[in-house]
Design an enzyme around this catalytic site. Structure first.
Site, PDB file in Angstrom:
ATOM      1  N   SER A 148       0.007 -52.833   9.962  1.00 14.52           N
ATOM      2  CA  SER A 148       0.366 -54.236   9.485  1.00 14.52           C
ATOM      3  C   SER A 148       1.367 -54.938  10.706  1.00 14.52           C
ATOM      4  CB  SER A 148       0.836 -54.218   8.169  1.00 14.52           C
ATOM      5  OG  SER A 148       1.199 -55.445   8.023  1.00 14.52           O
ATOM      6  N   LYS A 205      -2.729 -49.887   2.528  1.00 13.31           N
ATOM      7  CA  LYS A 205      -2.667 -51.177   3.406  1.00 13.31           C
ATOM      8  C   LYS A 205      -3.316 -52.247   2.806  1.00 13.31           C
ATOM      9  CE  LYS A 205      -2.585 -53.669   7.132  1.00 13.31           C
ATOM     10  NZ  LYS A 205      -3.463 -54.672   7.287  1.00 13.31           N
ATOM     11  N   HIS A 208      -0.985 -53.380   0.182  1.00 14.86           N
ATOM     12  CA  HIS A 208       0.075 -54.245   0.927  1.00 14.86           C
ATOM     13  C   HIS A 208      -0.405 -55.690   1.239  1.00 14.86           C
ATOM     14  CE1 HIS A 208       1.244 -56.093   4.845  1.00 14.86           C
ATOM     15  NE2 HIS A 208       2.538 -55.656   4.749  1.00 14.86           N
ATOM     16  N   ASN A 209      -1.836 -55.769   1.688  1.00 21.06           N
ATOM     17  CA  ASN A 209      -2.242 -56.865   1.973  1.00 21.06           C
ATOM     18  C   ASN A 209      -2.228 -57.938   0.510  1.00 21.06           C
ATOM     19  OD1 ASN A 209      -2.487 -56.017   4.309  1.00 21.06           O
ATOM     20  ND2 ASN A 209      -4.684 -57.110   4.719  1.00 21.06           N
ATOM     21  N   GLU A 212       1.063 -59.231  -0.275  1.00 22.43           N
ATOM     22  CA  GLU A 212       1.153 -60.523   0.635  1.00 22.43           C
ATOM     23  C   GLU A 212       0.621 -61.548   0.168  1.00 22.43           C
ATOM     24  OE1 GLU A 212       0.042 -59.324   4.804  1.00 22.43           O
ATOM     25  OE2 GLU A 212      -0.701 -61.303   5.017  1.00 22.43           O
TER      26      GLU A 212
HETATM   27  P1  NBP Z   1     -11.218 -58.189  16.015  1.00 20.06           P
HETATM   28  O1  NBP Z   1     -11.468 -57.766  14.624  1.00 20.06           O
HETATM   29  O2  NBP Z   1     -11.601 -59.581  16.342  1.00 20.06           O
HETATM   30  O3  NBP Z   1     -12.373 -57.349  16.811  1.00 20.06           O
HETATM   31  C1  NBP Z   1     -12.637 -57.590  18.138  1.00 20.06           C
HETATM   32  C2  NBP Z   1     -13.091 -56.260  18.819  1.00 20.06           C
HETATM   33  O4  NBP Z   1     -14.032 -55.269  18.043  1.00 20.06           O
HETATM   34  C3  NBP Z   1     -13.519 -56.407  20.159  1.00 20.06           C
HETATM   35  O5  NBP Z   1     -12.896 -55.362  21.056  1.00 20.06           O
HETATM   36  C4  NBP Z   1     -14.785 -56.207  20.000  1.00 20.06           C
HETATM   37  O6  NBP Z   1     -15.709 -55.718  21.097  1.00 20.06           O
HETATM   38  C5  NBP Z   1     -14.856 -54.930  19.092  1.00 20.06           C
HETATM   39  N1  NBP Z   1     -16.365 -54.936  18.511  1.00 20.06           N
HETATM   40  C6  NBP Z   1     -17.205 -55.878  17.547  1.00 20.06           C
HETATM   41 BR1  NBP Z   1     -16.546 -57.588  17.336  1.00 20.06          BR
HETATM   42  N2  NBP Z   1     -18.062 -55.164  17.432  1.00 20.06           N
HETATM   43  C7  NBP Z   1     -18.251 -53.873  17.562  1.00 20.06           C
HETATM   44  C8  NBP Z   1     -19.172 -52.852  17.639  1.00 20.06           C
HETATM   45  N3  NBP Z   1     -20.262 -53.041  17.138  1.00 20.06           N
HETATM   46  N4  NBP Z   1     -18.796 -51.869  18.606  1.00 20.06           N
HETATM   47  C9  NBP Z   1     -17.826 -51.768  18.902  1.00 20.06           C
HETATM   48  N5  NBP Z   1     -16.788 -52.529  19.177  1.00 20.06           N
HETATM   49  C10 NBP Z   1     -16.895 -53.967  18.435  1.00 20.06           C
HETATM   50  O7  NBP Z   1      -9.973 -57.599  16.732  1.00 20.06           O
HETATM   51  P2  NBP Z   1      -8.354 -57.569  16.314  1.00 20.06           P
HETATM   52  O8  NBP Z   1      -8.092 -58.819  15.564  1.00 20.06           O
HETATM   53  O9  NBP Z   1      -7.650 -57.130  17.576  1.00 20.06           O
HETATM   54  O10 NBP Z   1      -8.451 -56.494  15.111  1.00 20.06           O
HETATM   55  C11 NBP Z   1      -8.885 -55.201  15.249  1.00 20.06           C
HETATM   56  C12 NBP Z   1      -9.104 -54.537  14.013  1.00 20.06           C
HETATM   57  O11 NBP Z   1      -7.638 -54.685  13.535  1.00 20.06           O
HETATM   58  C13 NBP Z   1      -9.636 -55.191  12.915  1.00 20.06           C
HETATM   59  O12 NBP Z   1     -10.412 -53.962  12.160  1.00 20.06           O
HETATM   60  C14 NBP Z   1      -8.632 -55.982  12.076  1.00 20.06           C
HETATM   61  O13 NBP Z   1      -9.160 -56.337  10.797  1.00 20.06           O
HETATM   62  C15 NBP Z   1      -7.606 -55.121  12.172  1.00 20.06           C
HETATM   63  N6  NBP Z   1      -6.156 -55.690  11.906  1.00 20.06           N
HETATM   64  C16 NBP Z   1      -6.093 -56.928  12.581  1.00 20.06           C
HETATM   65  C17 NBP Z   1      -4.915 -57.734  12.615  1.00 20.06           C
HETATM   66  C18 NBP Z   1      -4.832 -59.065  13.208  1.00 20.06           C
HETATM   67  O14 NBP Z   1      -3.465 -59.661  12.909  1.00 20.06           O
HETATM   68  N7  NBP Z   1      -5.493 -59.806  13.967  1.00 20.06           N
HETATM   69  C19 NBP Z   1      -3.846 -57.191  11.667  1.00 20.06           C
HETATM   70  C20 NBP Z   1      -3.968 -55.838  11.294  1.00 20.06           C
HETATM   71  C21 NBP Z   1      -5.364 -55.245  11.352  1.00 20.06           C
HETATM   72  P3  NBP Z   1     -16.201 -56.864  22.255  1.00 20.06           P
HETATM   73  O15 NBP Z   1     -15.037 -57.281  23.078  1.00 20.06           O
HETATM   74  O16 NBP Z   1     -17.252 -55.992  22.769  1.00 20.06           O
HETATM   75  O17 NBP Z   1     -16.711 -58.023  21.369  1.00 20.06           O
END
Ligand code: NBP
Length: 499
Positions: A148, A205, A208-209, A212
């Site tokens: 988080s 988690k 937590h959300n 939030e």
């Molecule tokens: P995203 O949730 O936007 O995911 C993008 C990533 O997933 C890229 O690297 C993409 O690869 C990869 N991906 C996808 Br889409 N489909 C895939 C598949 N079938 N096989 C392999 N890779 C795949 O990224 P993020 O916002 O950085 O979040 C990452 C994780 O962390 C998520 O689960 C999210 O829920 C969690 N999270 C996010 C936040 C936040 O604030 N953003 C906070 C806490 C947790 P590509 O480049 O090839 O498309």
């Protein structure tokens, strides 16, 4: 010379993955990275920041290459989308969450027994339960961890809530505890600690959300009351939230709310908050918490109302239409303004306590249902830094569980009981005023209803049971015959009304 081996591999170079990688390298770990779209590996490694890390960072253009670069037991962290429509034939039971399954399938032939896969995405805990068991059967250790704090947290210190195979924790712990947020008087207590077996980390988690969601909704209701009932300007609102952030409400969300009231749109020079369309979206963890609360039969009403508040906000066109047809009160508050501001503060605090109480009740019910052994006080400590709900009063939750590890409900802990009782008349006046003025306060009012229901020895469910028995022979128990029954009455034939 043998090829250099890296401490951990990370797949998924979107915003979270990139920032976690840089954070890991800053804390002395050697990291290998990979991404499905491999050009993103090269793009990332070409950034000035990545280049500045020298040979502590390396890229891979296939999963096999990533695996080959890692020290044994290998640790591979996935920071990939947690919802994906790509079907993963063999192990995907939840087809909308198949990306992690697909990657696991691809990794399996490349790994040795004892290697560790970590899913750091916002995964539904049932997937983590299933994956931990599935992989344990194959000798692979799995961790599902909540991360988080968004982009900034990932870079500077997130809150981390790991669960899964406890054997994996000793290998991952040094990395997680190094990169996580630090709290305490000496800023040396990591916000990363083992939560529990299998899906426990992802469940915590999710809660937590959900909390939030509740916190944000309650803050929005306080804002709306001050704006609508008192006509406060953004400058006045800034001052209120600045003052609130100095007391027991001191928290990240109150702090950012305070700051939001200072921001002007560069183009129009108007306050940006007033230019933002009042329709809110959601990514789903609040809804999950609410759905799972219903499954467990526990009343997590704050998160549910917060989700519904977002739903009704999204019905903008319908609301515009209805606003021209439906009428109701729309006056302003005529009493002491300063006093009302303080009453709203108290209502916010009391409601927030109910929200956390509900979150904990749900975690406790889930722990029983899924057989997790959790340290409840410690969970509050994980949320003190790095994450969105970080708040001063989390210390009080730890103290409450330290005093009584079997605490059923936070409202029964002496500190929270006294805080809610102190706030009670202000809280009631705020809800009453909101009702009189026609200002919606679903969070404040559901919290008060929860409090009143929970503290009631008797509720009207006796009548409800009679109704159920009347039309459906659902039976009932009797207060005068404890331990006996169930009883059924032929209501139609014994009723004393005209037939
Ligand atoms: P995203 O949730 O936007 O995911 C993008 C990533 O997933 C890229 O690297 C993409 O690869 C990869 N991906 C996808 Br889409 N489909 C895939 C598949 N079938 N096989 C392999 N890779 C795949 O990224 P993020 O916002 O950085 O979040 C990452 C994780 O962390 C998520 O689960 C999210 O829920 C969690 N999270 C996010 C936040 C936040 O604030 N953003 C906070 C806490 C947790 P590509 O480049 O090839 O498309």
């Amino acid at each position: 010379m043998s090829e250099k081996k890296y401490d951990i591999g990370l797949m998924g170079l979107a915003v979270m993955g990139q920032n976690l990688v840089l954070n890991m390298v800053d804390h002395g770990f050697d990291v290998a990275v990979f991404n499905r779209t491999t050009s993103k590996v090269d793009d990332f490694l070409a950034t000035d920041e990545a280049k500045s890390k020298g040979d502590k960072l390396t890229g891979a253009h296939s999963l096999a290459e990533l695996v080959s670069k890692l020290k044994s037991p290998r640790k591979i962290m996935l920071m990939i989308q947690s919802k994906d429509a790509v079907p993963a034939p063999e192990i995907a039971l939840y087809p909308n969450n198949a990306a992690v399954d697909a990657v696991i399938q691809d990794l399996l032939p490349l790994l040795d027994k004892g290697d560790i896969i970590i899913d750091g995405g916002n995964t539904q805990f049932k997937d983590t339960e299933r994956r931990t068991k599935f992989l344990a059967d194959k000798g692979i250790r799995f961790i599902g961890t909540g991360v988080s704090g968004g982009e900034e947290g990932a870079r500077k210190g997130p809150s981390m809530m790991p669960g899964g195979d406890p054997e994996a924790w000793e290998y991952v712990k040094p990395i997680f505890q190094a990169i996580s947020a630090k709290v305490g008087p000496n800023h040396d207590v990591p916000c990363a600690e083992w939560v529990g077996n299998r899906g426990a980390g992802h469940y915590v988690k999710m809660v937590h959300n959900g909390i939030e969601y509740g916190d944000m909704e309650l803050i929005c209701e306080a804002y709306w009351l001050l704006k609508k009932a008192l006509g406060f300007t953004n400058e006045e609102l800034y001052e209120v939230f600045r003052d609130w952030n100095k007391g027991e409400l001191d928290s990240y969300l109150i702090e950012i709310t305070r700051d939001i009231f200072t921001v002007k749109d560069p183009e129009t020079k108007k306050h940006l908050v007033d230019l933002i369309l009042d329709t809110a979206g959601a990514k789903g963890t609040g809804k999950w918490m609410s759905q799972l609360a219903l499954d467990l039969g526990v009343p997590s009403t704050l998160v549910t109302e917060a989700v519904y508040a977002r739903c009704i906000s999204a019905m903008k066109e319908q609301r515009i239409h209805a606003s021209k047809i439906l009428t109701g009160p729309s006056g302003t508050y005529k009493g002491d303004r300063k006093e009302f501001v303080d009453q709203v503060r108290q209502a916010l605090y009391a409601s927030k306590i109910c929200s956390y109480a509900q979150g904990y009740v749900q975690i406790m019910a889930a722990a029983k249902e899924y057989d997790w052994s959790l340290k409840y006080g410690q969970i509050a400590m994980l949320w003190r830094g790095g994450c969105i709900i970080r708040a001063v009063f989390l210390e009080r939750i730890k103290e409450a569980f330290d005093e009584n590890p079997n605490l059923e409900n936070l409202l029964l802990a002496p500190y929270f009981k006294s805080e809610v009782e102190k706030s009670q008349s202000a809280w009631r006046n705020v809800v009453k005023t909101a009702v009189e003025l026609g200002i919606p306060v679903p969070g404040f009012s559901t919290a008060l209803t929860y409090f009143d229901s929970y503290r009631s020895e008797n509720l009207p469910a006796n009548l409800l049971q009679a109704q159920r028995d009347y039309f459906g022979a659902h039976t009932y128990k009797r207060v005068d015959k404890p331990g006996e029954g169930p009883f059924h009455t032929d209501w139609i034939n014994v009723r004393e009304v005209e037939k």
